[in-house]
Design a protein around this motif. Structure first.
Motif, PDB file in Angstrom:
ATOM      1  N   ARG A  20       0.839  -1.197   0.000  1.00  0.00           N
ATOM      2  CA  ARG A  20       0.000   0.000   0.000  1.00  0.00           C
ATOM      3  C   ARG A  20       0.874   1.246   0.000  1.00  0.00           C
ATOM      4  N   GLU A  21       0.414   2.266  -0.696  1.00  0.00           N
ATOM      5  CA  GLU A  21       1.144   3.531  -0.732  1.00  0.00           C
ATOM      6  C   GLU A  21       0.839   4.332   0.529  1.00  0.00           C
ATOM      7  N   VAL A  22       1.849   4.979   1.096  1.00  0.00           N
ATOM      8  CA  VAL A  22       1.691   5.794   2.292  1.00  0.00           C
ATOM      9  C   VAL A  22       1.437   7.243   1.881  1.00  0.00           C
ATOM     10  N   LEU A  23       0.404   7.840   2.459  1.00  0.00           N
ATOM     11  CA  LEU A  23       0.025   9.221   2.161  1.00  0.00           C
ATOM     12  C   LEU A  23       0.223  10.097   3.402  1.00  0.00           C
ATOM     13  N   PRO A  24       0.282  11.413   3.235  1.00  0.00           N
ATOM     14  CA  PRO A  24       0.426  12.296   4.407  1.00  0.00           C
ATOM     15  C   PRO A  24      -0.647  12.059   5.468  1.00  0.00           C
ATOM     16  N   GLU A  25      -1.865  11.738   5.028  1.00  0.00           N
ATOM     17  CA  GLU A  25      -2.958  11.523   5.968  1.00  0.00           C
ATOM     18  C   GLU A  25      -2.684  10.346   6.906  1.00  0.00           C
ATOM     19  N   HIS A  26      -1.954   9.342   6.403  1.00  0.00           N
ATOM     20  CA  HIS A  26      -1.639   8.196   7.245  1.00  0.00           C
ATOM     21  C   HIS A  26      -0.678   8.585   8.368  1.00  0.00           C
ATOM     22  N   VAL A  27       0.240   9.459   8.082  1.00  0.00           N
ATOM     23  CA  VAL A  27       1.149   9.955   9.119  1.00  0.00           C
ATOM     24  C   VAL A  27       0.360  10.785  10.143  1.00  0.00           C
ATOM     25  N   ALA A  28      -0.562  11.604   9.634  1.00  0.00           N
ATOM     26  CA  ALA A  28      -1.397  12.409  10.529  1.00  0.00           C
ATOM     27  C   ALA A  28      -2.221  11.525  11.456  1.00  0.00           C
ATOM     28  N   ASN A  29      -2.699  10.394  10.934  1.00  0.00           N
ATOM     29  CA  ASN A  29      -3.458   9.464  11.768  1.00  0.00           C
ATOM     30  C   ASN A  29      -2.625   8.970  12.944  1.00  0.00           C
ATOM     31  N   ALA A  30      -1.353   8.674  12.686  1.00  0.00           N
ATOM     32  CA  ALA A  30      -0.477   8.183  13.754  1.00  0.00           C
ATOM     33  C   ALA A  30      -0.254   9.247  14.814  1.00  0.00           C
ATOM     34  N   VAL A  31      -0.079  10.494  14.378  1.00  0.00           N
ATOM     35  CA  VAL A  31       0.102  11.585  15.344  1.00  0.00           C
ATOM     36  C   VAL A  31      -1.143  11.708  16.216  1.00  0.00           C
ATOM     37  N   PHE A  32      -2.311  11.621  15.594  1.00  0.00           N
ATOM     38  CA  PHE A  32      -3.553  11.714  16.373  1.00  0.00           C
ATOM     39  C   PHE A  32      -3.650  10.591  17.398  1.00  0.00           C
ATOM     40  N   VAL A  33      -3.380   9.381  16.979  1.00  0.00           N
ATOM     41  CA  VAL A  33      -3.470   8.240  17.903  1.00  0.00           C
ATOM     42  C   VAL A  33      -2.521   8.418  19.081  1.00  0.00           C
ATOM     43  N   LEU A  34      -1.326   8.935  18.830  1.00  0.00           N
ATOM     44  CA  LEU A  34      -0.344   9.114  19.893  1.00  0.00           C
ATOM     45  C   LEU A  34      -0.748  10.198  20.889  1.00  0.00           C
ATOM     46  N   THR A  35      -1.590  11.130  20.466  1.00  0.00           N
ATOM     47  CA  THR A  35      -1.851  12.313  21.295  1.00  0.00           C
ATOM     48  C   THR A  35      -3.287  12.440  21.778  1.00  0.00           C
ATOM     49  N   ALA A  36      -4.174  11.549  21.353  1.00  0.00           N
ATOM     50  CA  ALA A  36      -5.600  11.716  21.650  1.00  0.00           C
ATOM     51  C   ALA A  36      -6.006  11.206  23.022  1.00  0.00           C
ATOM     52  N   GLY A  37      -5.096  10.595  23.761  1.00  0.00           N
ATOM     53  CA  GLY A  37      -5.406  10.197  25.126  1.00  0.00           C
ATOM     54  C   GLY A  37      -5.521   8.714  25.360  1.00  0.00           C
ATOM     55  N   GLU A  38      -5.776   7.937  24.320  1.00  0.00           N
ATOM     56  CA  GLU A  38      -5.912   6.502  24.513  1.00  0.00           C
ATOM     57  C   GLU A  38      -4.570   5.845  24.855  1.00  0.00           C
ATOM     58  N   LEU A  39      -3.483   6.454  24.415  1.00  0.00           N
ATOM     59  CA  LEU A  39      -2.148   5.925  24.728  1.00  0.00           C
ATOM     60  C   LEU A  39      -1.484   6.789  25.807  1.00  0.00           C
ATOM     61  N   SER A  40      -2.246   7.088  26.845  1.00  0.00           N
ATOM     62  CA  SER A  40      -1.784   8.014  27.877  1.00  0.00           C
ATOM     63  C   SER A  40      -0.555   7.521  28.629  1.00  0.00           C
ATOM     64  N   HIS A  41      -0.280   6.214  28.574  1.00  0.00           N
ATOM     65  CA  HIS A  41       0.851   5.664  29.309  1.00  0.00           C
ATOM     66  C   HIS A  41       2.000   5.262  28.386  1.00  0.00           C
ATOM     67  N   THR A  42       2.009   5.840  27.181  1.00  0.00           N
ATOM     68  CA  THR A  42       3.027   5.481  26.195  1.00  0.00           C
ATOM     69  C   THR A  42       3.955   6.652  25.944  1.00  0.00           C
ATOM     70  N   THR A  43       5.239   6.420  26.125  1.00  0.00           N
ATOM     71  CA  THR A  43       6.239   7.438  25.799  1.00  0.00           C
ATOM     72  C   THR A  43       7.508   6.728  25.338  1.00  0.00           C
ATOM     73  N   GLY A  44       8.302   7.417  24.511  1.00  0.00           N
ATOM     74  CA  GLY A  44       9.518   6.824  23.970  1.00  0.00           C
ATOM     75  C   GLY A  44       9.270   5.841  22.832  1.00  0.00           C
TER      76      GLY A  44
END
Length: 680
Positions: free
Chosen positions: A641-665
């Motif tokens: 599959r080809e990677v688009l800018p929106e896919h990178v944006a999705n990852a940023v959202f997942v990392l910052t939206a609160g569901e991964l509140s105990h994830t760092t590094g």
């Protein structure tokens, strides 16, 4: 010949004109109405109707959808079943049984005022000049002196059915009157036509202002206190930027808030005067004001030249005292039926010599709270000029602030979006991956600063997202320490602080080792390694001062762990970024700041790097046409599959939206599966 406007069209036009001028009413303040007839779709017979601005609308932007439409006969029949002032809140629910037709806005608490007053057109407004009379110690006598028998004083009463009955009785008993001053509240005017009603409203407002201008004292707030005079603009803004995250953190003790800063002349003059502590302590009066500004502001009592650490320490002391006082206010007046306390933090913070910080659940709410306090300053100025400022009693303020009808309105608010109240700064956001990230964060509720070296690109993306309440552009070269610090300051002044930073700015030069120059190496390391360091450092400084935690996300690359050909400078710079993630995650965790990375690969479409020549060079390395590079990258992945800018944006959202509140590094690959880049 143009067509005649309908009754509702006339009402919309009048409302928009009145609401467009801040001298007439504040944002979302007041309401207007018109009575007329239409055909009942069931009987086919004419029926008398009331069109009135619905709950929560704004006059300046009112549209037909913002009107409530009620059967006038049914509305007026409620007089016969009115249970009395102790149960008048029940009448709001009864308005629903008077509605005509489908759709429309919910009727507001002021509907009775408009329906019961015997006039075809009614305006209820909150002009500063009118409220100055309404809050003056001898407002009734001043109303008589200014207006004679054309405007009648109505003593304070909480908005509701009984106030509608009171005003209707006053109009009936005073046939020459064109309106009333509502004690502690605002004005109401009426007319036989829409034009007459508007003219009467404007007559009251203009006459009140003229009376204040002609009769009022020239310095109603007292003499200037030299220690509290405004700093020069550059120093003032620098001081405000330093204080903003601290104050926002304090104002967010109970729940996160977005901030707004203003250093308007009205604010700076008020806080420079001798009487401002006394007047600020009296609080605001108009219900619209203190519902947004709280009962009173927090006022700093140090000069703007005091050392910053002393100022911060004093703000923390005053904040603690403010919270204690607010809890005591709640405990004094709360009953077993009162809604629970919503929070004890201030909505308005006044800093002499610097300006005003205001707070709310979003930028618009924060900005409007500040605008309302400026209205309150204007009201205090007018009242003190012609008399003494005497707002309604605290007990009455509490009855409105913790009114069950207001609580019900809050319960009807939509659920906040995942990133609501969060302030994000995205570097390299003028195009490609950065643009996609900015758009996604804004769509999820964040306020976003679009930081880019290209001013026009940053402005275009900010405009694409929306107005300044949701996104602002910022021109910054991330290799410039002063420019980075200025970008963080600009973020703090725009939204109160910063919670989420995305280090996305980057570039690439694809060359073999022997062709790579020192300049190539330095440029890529300056932008990505040095630039990310500078942005992370200044953002962390603000986040630590704020005390609300935060997120720093690095857009690194598959190349940070994968050794590709002809790519030494870019890959090394990306590896530097990747290790910064680990180092900063370890260091900043104690402050609640999470640091994570995203490793994209093969983002060709929409990428500023690929469009700038990198794509052609990589295509040459792999021996494929440039237009087929994205497909080539996709074929070599596990998912094809080809990677688009929106896919990178999705990852940023997942990392910052609160569901991964105990994830760092963590580094999240967004490469459709490149086995050689698996982390291990």
């Amino acid at each position: 010949m143009g067509c005649l406007m309908s009754t509702s069209e006339e009402l919309i036009a009048r409302s928009n004109r009145l609401g467009a001028d801040p001298r007439n009413t504040n944002y979302a303040g007041g309401n207007t109405s018109a009575k007329g007839s239409d055909v009942d779709p069931v009987t086919g017979q004419p029926v008398d109707l009331l069109w009135v601005k619905g709950s929560g609308g704004d006059l300046g932007t009112l549209t037909p959808a913002g009107l409530a439409v009620l059967r006038l006969d049914r509305l007026r029949a409620l007089v016969d079943v009115y249970p009395g002032i102790e149960r008048e809140d029940e009448m709001v629910a009864a308005f629903d049984y008077c509605l005509h037709g489908r759709g429309g806005a919910a009727p507001s608490i002021d509907t009775a005022m408009h329906g019961l007053v015997d006039a075809a057109h009614v305006d209820h407004l909150h002009p500063d000049a009118g409220i100055a009379f309404a809050t003056a110690l001898d407002g009734e006598a001043l109303t008589k002196e200014c207006f004679g028998d054309r405007v009648v004083w109505v003593p304070w009463r909480r908005p509701g059915f009984q106030l509608g009955l009171d005003i209707a009785a006053v109009k009936a008993a005073n046939p020459r009157a064109i309106g009333v001053i509502l004690g502690g509240h605002g004005i109401t005017a009426w007319g036989a036509t829409s034009e007459e009603c508007e003219a009467n409203s404007l007559e009251i407002i203009r006459a009140a202002q003229a009376f204040i201008d002609e009769r009022g004292r020239t310095e109603p707030f007292g003499p200037v206190v030299e220690a509290y005079t405004a700093l020069p603009e550059a120093e003032r803004r620098e001081r405000a930027a330093s204080l903003a995250p601290v104050i926002r953190g304090l104002a967010s003790t109970d729940r996160p808030q977005v901030g707004h800063f203003t250093d308007s002349d009205a604010v700076l003059d008020f806080v420079s005067r001798a009487e401002h502590p006394r007047l600020a302590a009296l609080g605001t009066s108009c219900p619209d004001h203190f519902l947004r500004t709280k009962v009173r502001p927090l006022v700093l009592d140090l000069p703007p030249t005091a050392p910053l650490d002393e100022t911060v320490a004093r703000l923390k002391e005053l904040h603690a005292a403010y919270r204690d006082a607010y809890r005591a206010y709640y405990d004094r007046f709360a009953t077993p039926d009162s809604p629970p306390m919503r929070g004890a933090d201030p909505a308005i913070v006044l800093v002499p010599g610097v300006g005003m910080f205001s707070f709310g659940a979003n930028k618009q709410t924060a900005r409007v709270a500040g605008e309302f306090y400026v209205n309150a300053i204007n009201v205090m100025r007018g009242a003190e000029a012609i008399s003494s400022y005497a707002p309604i009693d605290e007990s009455e303020k509490f009855r409105i602030e913790y009114w069950e009808l207001e609580e019900a309105k809050l319960r009807r608010m939509p659920k906040p979006k995942p990133l609501a109240t969060r302030v994000a700064l995205v570097t390299g956001a003028g195009s490609g991956i950065g643009r996609a990230i900015a758009l996604r964060l804004a769509a999820e509720g964040a306020c976003v600063v679009i930081a880019d070296r290209d001013a026009s690109s940053a402005a275009a993306v900010a405009a694409e997202i929306g107005g300044a309440d949701v996104a602002v552009p910022c021109t910054v070269d991330v290799t410039d320490e002063a420019a980075v610090r200025a970008a963080i300051d600009a973020t703090a002044l725009a939204f109160g602080g910063v919670d989420l930073v995305v280090n996305n700015a980057g570039l690439s030069i694809s060359k073999p080792l022997l062709d790579t120059t020192e300049a190539d190496w330095d440029l890529q390391h300056d932008v990505m390694a040095r630039g990310s360091f500078l942005v992370a450092r200044e953002a962390a400084r603000a986040m630590v001062a704020q005390g609300m935690g935060g997120d720093i996300v690095y857009i690194s690359s598959k190349n940070s762990v994968f050794a590709g050909p002809n790519n030494v400078a870019y890959g090394a710079a990306k590896a530097d970024q990747a290790h910064q993630v680990r180092l900063l995650a370890a260091e900043l965790g104690e402050h609640g700041i999470r640091v994570n990375g995203v490793n994209p690969d093969g983002v060709v479409r929409g990428s500023g790097i690929f469009a700038g020549g990198w794509g052609a060079k990589r295509a040459a390395v792999y021996g494929v046409p440039e237009e087929e590079l994205g497909a080539y990258y996709a074929k070599r992945t596990l998912l094809k599959r080809e990677v688009l800018p929106e896919h990178v944006a999705n990852a940023v959202f997942v990392l910052t939206a609160g569901e991964l509140s105990h994830t760092t590094g963590l580094h999240v690959p967004v490469d459709a599966g490149v086995a050689a880049a698996f982390l291990r």
